[in-house]
Design an enzyme around this catalytic site. Structure first.
Site, PDB file in Angstrom:
ATOM      1  N   CYS A   1       0.814  -1.224   0.000  1.00  0.00           N
ATOM      2  CA  CYS A   1       0.000   0.000   0.000  1.00  0.00           C
ATOM      3  C   CYS A   1       0.844   1.269   0.000  1.00  0.00           C
ATOM      4  CB  CYS A   1      -1.008  -0.003   1.144  1.00  0.00           C
ATOM      5  SG  CYS A   1      -0.328  -0.155   2.799  1.00  0.00           S
TER       6      CYS A   1
ATOM      7  N   HIS B   1      -6.203   0.109  -1.051  1.00  0.00           N
ATOM      8  CA  HIS B   1      -6.538  -1.201  -0.494  1.00  0.00           C
ATOM      9  C   HIS B   1      -7.700  -1.883  -1.214  1.00  0.00           C
ATOM     10  CE1 HIS B   1      -4.352   0.908   2.749  1.00  0.00           C
ATOM     11  NE2 HIS B   1      -3.845  -0.287   2.978  1.00  0.00           N
TER      12      HIS B   1
ATOM     13  N   ASP C   1      -7.526   5.497  -1.730  1.00  0.00           N
ATOM     14  CA  ASP C   1      -7.186   4.312  -0.949  1.00  0.00           C
ATOM     15  C   ASP C   1      -6.676   3.205  -1.869  1.00  0.00           C
ATOM     16  OD1 ASP C   1      -7.015   2.233   0.835  1.00  0.00           O
ATOM     17  OD2 ASP C   1      -9.060   2.438   1.602  1.00  0.00           O
TER      18      ASP C   1
END
Length: 368
Positions: free
Chosen positions: A73, A255, A253
């Protein structure tokens, strides 16, 4: 696949709209009103290159992982902040991505620099393997400073962009170093005394968020026209912050796991999965981990001079200490900026109480 779909749909449901507020929305140096410019806000966000976990890409190093789910990430956030610099460099801050619209060649050149294959300038493969050369095993967590240092090294091979990457250690921007980069990279005259030189500034910081002026200073960073945003996040969960509204940070994000992308039979690269087409995520400033890296891009000498003036003005905000300072020359006590595995002593580590890669980031927490 189910988990990835659930994550995407959950975010889409939870963050469907911005709050109905008179507070302005700031996205990478651009000011918007929720009431009159919501579509413009979403278009600006969607136009940023969005890099997420991927699966089924060629094995890193030939025999390594074929997915970065669970460990990549921060590497993806590093890609995003660098991609924004390349967009500003080659397309301009006002460029917008519109689904289905044919894009210029420079856009695909930027995107191809980050595709998950070993010969892309800033691919997950290159970042992971450059980290191995600096003592980081593939799959090991990177902090904001580490990914910045690795990407700086990779940028030296990107002759197309000719980026001068400066990483400000010890919360200090050294003017002498910027001047050195200016003379080393290709400079293109535009007007008398005005040159395009593509300077990317990354400032790894550890910011105390226990006082309100810390957020105020972060707000000013997002308001600057040179802003590339911030990489950081929650403990062990990195995000790319692109702006704020009220007391909430706006972020992309990484993820979500998506399949790796290959060119189609016509040689075109499908690009829709590289643009976040749902409203962006938001989180309270109070949730932000102290360890961050702030990015800026100055495309011309004039941009850089303007940025310097704005940074100096920050020192006047409510009497607060600046998040970082400008100096003419490198102080003698500075750490070697090319060393990745910097180790703070135990007293520093205890005092910082940071979660991001504390073993290799050597800078002090700011008490504002």
């Amino acid at each position: 696949l189910f988990l990835a779909t659930l994550t995407y749909d959950t975010l889409r449901f939870e963050y469907e709209d911005f709050p109905e507020t008179k507070e302005p929305v700031w996205i990478l140096g651009r000011k918007y009103s929720v009431f009159t410019e919501k579509e413009e806000i979403l278009l600006d966000v969607t136009s940023r290159l969005w890099f997420t976990y991927r699966k089924n890409f060629p094995a890193i190093g030939g025999t390594g992982p074929t997915s970065d789910t669970g460990w990549g990430c921060m590497l993806r956030c590093g890609q995003m902040i660098f991609a924004q610099a390349l967009v500003c460099r080659h397309l301009g801050r006002e460029w917008r991505w519109i689904k289905g619209k044919r894009q210029v060649d420079n856009y695909f050149s930027v995107l191809n620099a980050f595709i998950d294959k070993k010969d892309s300038y800033y691919s997950i493969h290159q970042i992971a393997q450059m980290g191995v050369g600096e003592g980081k095993s593939i799959g090991q967590w990177y902090g904001p400073n580490t990914v910045a240092q690795v990407l700086k090294k990779l940028a030296t091979f990107d002759t197309w962009s000719s980026l001068a990457v400066h990483i400000a250690m010890d919360n200090t921007v050294v003017m002498e170093e910027i001047s050195k980069y200016h003379t080393e990279v290709e400079v293109v005259p535009v007007f008398p005394s005005l040159y395009i030189f593509g300077c990317l500034l990354l400032l790894p910081l550890a910011v105390s968020l226990s006082v309100s002026c810390a957020f105020l200073l972060l707000q000013h960073c997002f308001m600057m026209p040179q802003s590339l945003g911030v990489i950081g996040g929650k403990p062990n969960s990195a995000h790319y912050f692109i702006g704020y509204v009220g007391e909430e940070l706006i972020y992309l994000d990484p993820h979500t796991t998506q399949p790796a992308v290959e060119p189609n039979e016509r040689g075109c690269l499908p690009d829709e999965s590289f643009h976040c087409q749902h409203p962006p995520c938001r989180m309270s400033i109070a949730e932000l981990d102290p360890s961050i890296a702030v990015g800026f891009f100055c495309n011309t000498e004039e941009d850089f001079n303007d940025w310097c003036q704005q940074i100096r003005k920050l020192s006047l905000v409510r009497g607060a200490l600046p998040m970082f300072e400008l100096v003419e020359r490198q102080p003698s006590h500075f750490s070697n900026p090319d060393v990745l595995n910097l180790t703070p002593d135990s007293s520093d580590a205890d005092r910082l109480e940071r979660f991001f890669d504390s073993e290799d980031e050597d800078f002090e927490i700011l008490t504002l």
